[in-house]
Design a protein around this motif. Structure first.
Motif, PDB file in Angstrom:
ATOM      1  N   ALA A   1      48.849  80.463 -16.600  1.00  0.00           N
ATOM      2  CA  ALA A   1      48.974  80.929 -17.987  1.00  0.00           C
ATOM      3  C   ALA A   1      49.026  79.778 -18.987  1.00  0.00           C
ATOM      4  O   ALA A   1      49.066  80.010 -20.197  1.00  0.00           O
ATOM      5  CB  ALA A   1      50.220  81.804 -18.135  1.00  0.00           C
TER       6      ALA A   1
ATOM      7  N   MET B   1      48.311  87.287  -9.329  1.00  0.00           N
ATOM      8  CA  MET B   1      49.698  86.816  -9.450  1.00  0.00           C
ATOM      9  C   MET B   1      49.782  85.435 -10.089  1.00  0.00           C
ATOM     10  O   MET B   1      50.842  85.025 -10.547  1.00  0.00           O
ATOM     11  CB  MET B   1      50.355  86.747  -8.065  1.00  0.00           C
ATOM     12  N   ALA B   2      48.665  84.705 -10.099  1.00  0.00           N
ATOM     13  CA  ALA B   2      48.687  83.392 -10.759  1.00  0.00           C
ATOM     14  C   ALA B   2      48.643  83.555 -12.276  1.00  0.00           C
ATOM     15  O   ALA B   2      48.877  82.604 -13.010  1.00  0.00           O
ATOM     16  CB  ALA B   2      47.510  82.538 -10.299  1.00  0.00           C
TER      17      ALA B   2
ATOM     18  N   MET C   1      56.958  81.417 -16.072  1.00  0.00           N
ATOM     19  CA  MET C   1      55.547  81.553 -16.446  1.00  0.00           C
ATOM     20  C   MET C   1      54.625  81.511 -15.234  1.00  0.00           C
ATOM     21  O   MET C   1      54.770  80.642 -14.378  1.00  0.00           O
ATOM     22  CB  MET C   1      55.168  80.431 -17.413  1.00  0.00           C
ATOM     23  N   PRO C   2      53.670  82.447 -15.165  1.00  0.00           N
ATOM     24  CA  PRO C   2      52.663  82.352 -14.102  1.00  0.00           C
ATOM     25  C   PRO C   2      51.910  81.032 -14.216  1.00  0.00           C
ATOM     26  O   PRO C   2      51.699  80.527 -15.318  1.00  0.00           O
ATOM     27  CB  PRO C   2      51.733  83.534 -14.402  1.00  0.00           C
ATOM     28  N   ARG C   3      51.490  80.501 -13.066  1.00  0.00           N
ATOM     29  CA  ARG C   3      51.037  79.112 -13.095  1.00  0.00           C
ATOM     30  C   ARG C   3      49.712  78.922 -13.825  1.00  0.00           C
ATOM     31  O   ARG C   3      49.440  77.829 -14.321  1.00  0.00           O
ATOM     32  CB  ARG C   3      50.975  78.534 -11.677  1.00  0.00           C
TER      33      ARG C   3
ATOM     34  N   LEU D   1      46.041  85.631 -20.110  1.00  0.00           N
ATOM     35  CA  LEU D   1      46.402  84.848 -18.932  1.00  0.00           C
ATOM     36  C   LEU D   1      47.839  85.063 -18.481  1.00  0.00           C
ATOM     37  O   LEU D   1      48.302  84.383 -17.573  1.00  0.00           O
ATOM     38  CB  LEU D   1      46.178  83.355 -19.239  1.00  0.00           C
TER      39      LEU D   1
ATOM     40  N   ARG E   1      52.412  90.566 -17.260  1.00  0.00           N
ATOM     41  CA  ARG E   1      53.521  90.769 -16.332  1.00  0.00           C
ATOM     42  C   ARG E   1      53.802  92.250 -16.140  1.00  0.00           C
ATOM     43  O   ARG E   1      53.648  93.031 -17.070  1.00  0.00           O
ATOM     44  CB  ARG E   1      54.779  90.072 -16.870  1.00  0.00           C
TER      45      ARG E   1
ATOM     46  N   GLY F   1      50.268  86.391 -13.664  1.00  0.00           N
ATOM     47  CA  GLY F   1      51.216  87.470 -13.892  1.00  0.00           C
ATOM     48  C   GLY F   1      52.399  87.340 -12.976  1.00  0.00           C
ATOM     49  O   GLY F   1      52.491  86.388 -12.197  1.00  0.00           O
TER      50      GLY F   1
END
Lengths: 489, 489
Positions: free
Chosen positions: B36, A214-215, B32-34, A232, A235, A217
């Protein structure tokens, strides 16, 4: 290495821009204000123009001619880049932009025609799409088989002849299995209402259980579940129905299979042609094995039963065995995307045969609805009642995706092969799945399939992982054993 | 018109791609995922490369030379395009992409350093940013004043000398007003807790009250409120604090001011250089007049008091007059973005003077923290306690925005001028605002400022709307009259 380095620097930027275009697509389905569509169309077209110009950049021919390689990774990078360059260069810019314009219009007409259950209203624009796609296919195939050239866009190296051999072996046994199962007494269906917030919460937890990071996506709701992005930022979307929590849970697991494939590729390949799933078929093998062979298996559903009782309380299913049967309940239905494991591939095979005939001019657009209905009744034993339940149900042909459908079933075939190989290596796998621990299964898939990204040809990935050439046998044996068991046949 | 048409077709695609890049920025702050961030940096850099190549396309020189125009709109389009072409052509592509990459990295380092209250941890990357921006400024100014060249990016035609004259007139009277107000007894502060969901609901309602079109935009939460996009997709963010509903409400009104400016531009200008706010200063005039002269005025706060009582029940403020005083309460504080109307511009003027000195090499990055702390104590009468309350509080310098800060105060000056002119035309405006009807005010702003987009030069927009050259006088009179009244001075 100067030419190779220049080429890769150019390619990395192209890959980054392609990720941006993909994220615009995600935004359109999840976040975009409803009246922003005209501007969005201009934005997408501008991104497409930029990408096309980069993919056909005249410098690429020189770089490709001069690039020297020193190992299998470089060789594979060049293979992908050369393929993309040659593909883009074969299609005249004017034809590409015509296809973009006509399919954009056709998608709208398709939606209206489906709403009105009126194939005749869709036929004229579909004829334009087919005509343009035939023209594109002729340009791509350069005298070879036009449909194979289309298929190659989604599954490099596959041929219709090879797929037909597999699918023709699948079809009669699936028809027979379907008939036998539907003749037997059905398991209980799910009853009642299930809080949609609790469905999303449980689905997020299950996504993590399958190793979705989840970090890197995020999970949102959308009308159609999909996975989007590589590297990276991968989603997924899912959907909820108050009366059918399985829709949310299994859509999530399916998309998590796609997303984990992207997330688990060797990080050295980030923003290169190797840094994404190698083909639609291999992609679908990951989504389907997560969803079905793991997610709908007896062991995992035993764990899921407990999770669902924790989330929703007693929902009228007495025990794990009954729950397993309910999850895998087979029902008559018209719609591919709602089909169970037994019937899903029959839906796909129908489309594969029809679209091949269409591209080969064995049938024309005006014959399509009748041909669909005849084939559907032959395989499913009852008649299509309306076009939205038949020939108008899928968006694919309106947007010109000929050659895409068979990769769904190829993915199922691959999932069958991988499942056999994985369980051969780990005979006690079910003991881990029964406690909700998917890490052994997902690690095996990561190490044997996912990490490679685009390094090997699609078929070779499966063959190396399984130690044997892929065939439909394992999928058939798996389905017959599973459903004979559930239905007491 | 062939050259003009070709130029505009090219420009429309560039504008569309620029919207895409802007939306990536929105996504980064909201969705944004963190983990990415590294990939996002590459994506942003690739977009920047594409945009830069398009803005410096050699064909543009020919089109610009050959384009014939037949009216003021075409003339204005060409003025903007020529300006952008000349600006972009002065900056080497490699430098532009270096700036994009380093500022993307610096933003992360700034956030970490602020978290740790450690300016020394941020200084090295800030030096890189300053060095690159000085290099860019030197290229842009071509021997002229480097800071003016930077300022010109945000406020075409403005000079530091002209702004200094205004700001030097503002500063002593603001310092004096601040001291007098803080010597007087303060109005009651807001007490208690305010449900954050109810804050968001009320804020969305207020956004609509000010004419923000939700079908062409959306409201999300983010760490820092901002507005993003032009045309048919203009999004805003806001934030909530359980103890301070004014933060959410007035952040929303401020961003709605920016967003309505974009939404209210003549739709004929969509995806052209005229289709966006003409400068940061004029933009800020809209956000500030919505937020302050309208939103924090006695008339509108009378209506808002009722709305807040409906949303939150009795929150301990007895009546409209007391509420008006509470909304406009002046307090000591370190943070620009939390400052009231009296002190806000003092925060900005500090930054303007420091960044001018930095770019002129009168000070260096290693001197910045001490210089900040000294100036702060001189104007505010107390010492900065930690770097996150001082030199590390704003993101701007980390992302290379030198020349941006003064446009905040210029916008406040413009808002003061516009408020005077608007109330001259509509002496009964407060009667409409007192019933929550902002339509007369926002229509006047739309017709006199917003609809023009980039048609006129920034200063000319204000001068035409007000019938006089802009000056700091109206803002000072407005602030002195308002706060002398509230504080009984």
């Amino acid at each position: 290495m100067a030419a190779y380095d220049d080429l890769m620097a150019h390619q990395r930027e192209t890959e980054a821009l392609s990720q941006v275009a993909g994220r615009l697509g995600w935004d359109q389905e999840t976040m975009m204000p409803r009246e922003a569509a005209p501007q969005r169309g201009a934005e997408m077209a501008a991104m497409e123009t930029v990408l096309h110009a980069r993919r056909t950049d005249p410098r690429m021919a020189d770089w490709l001619a001069e690039a020297e390689t020193s190992g299998p990774v470089e060789v594979a990078q060049l293979r992908h880049i050369r393929r993309s360059y040659e593909r883009a260069s074969k299609v005249p810019a004017k034809l590409a932009s015509q296809i973009a314009r006509v399919t954009s219009e056709a998608q709208g007409k398709w939606a209206e025609a489906r709403e009105a259950d009126d194939f005749a209203a869709f036929a004229p624009v579909l004829k334009d799409v087919v005509s343009l796609k035939r023209e594109e296919g002729a340009a791509l195939s350069a005298g070879g088989d036009v449909y194979d050239a289309m298929l190659d866009d989604y599954e490099a190296g596959a041929t219709a002849a090879e797929l037909s051999a597999m699918f023709d072996a699948l079809r009669p046994r699936l028809v027979a299995l379907r008939a036998a199962v539907l003749d037997a007494p059905a398991p209980a269906a799910l009853q009642g209402k299930f809080d949609e917030g609790a469905q999303m919460k449980l689905s997020r937890q299950i996504a993590k259980t399958f190793g979705y990071d989840m970090a890197k996506g995020r999970v949102d709701k959308a009308v159609h579940p999909f996975s989007s992005g590589s590297g990276l930022d991968v989603r997924i979307t899912t959907r909820t129905s108050e009366t059918d929590p399985f829709n949310c849970i299994y859509s999530t697991i399916h998309e998590v299979g796609h997303a984990c494939y992207e997330q688990n590729i060797d990080p050295d390949y980030l923003l290169t042609p190797l840094g994404q799933g190698v083909s639609m078929g291999v992609h679908e093998s990951q989504s389907r094995i997560y969803e079905n062979q793991i997610g709908r298996g007896r062991a995992f559903t035993g764990w899921l039963y407990g999770q669902m009782r924790d989330a929703f309380g007693d929902f009228g299913i007495a025990d794990e065995d009954a729950f397993y049967a309910t999850v895998n309940r087979v029902e008559n239905g018209y719609i591919r995307t709602e089909a169970d494991e037994v019937q899903y591939n029959l839906h796909v095979l129908l489309r594969f045969d029809l679209e091949r005939a269409l591209i080969a001019r064995d049938i024309e657009v005006d014959d399509l609805e009748a041909a669909w209905n005849e084939r559907f009744e032959a395989d499913f034993g009852f008649a299509v009642d309306k076009a939205s339940n038949g020939v108008l149900q899928d968006v694919h042909w309106s947007v010109g995706l000929f050659g895409y459908f068979p990769t769904y079933s190829l993915g199922n075939v691959y999932a069958g092969c991988l499942n056999d190989a994985m369980r051969d290596k780990m005979p006690d796998l079910d003991a881990t799945l029964a406690r909700g621990d998917t890490s052994h299964a997902t690690r095996w898939l990561r190490e044997n399939v996912q990490t490679h990204g685009g390094l090997y040809a699609p078929r070779d990935v499966i063959e190396q992982a399984c130690g044997a050439a892929p065939s439909e046998g394992p999928l058939l044996s798996y389905l017959e054993e599973k459903f004979n068991g559930i239905y007491g046949l």
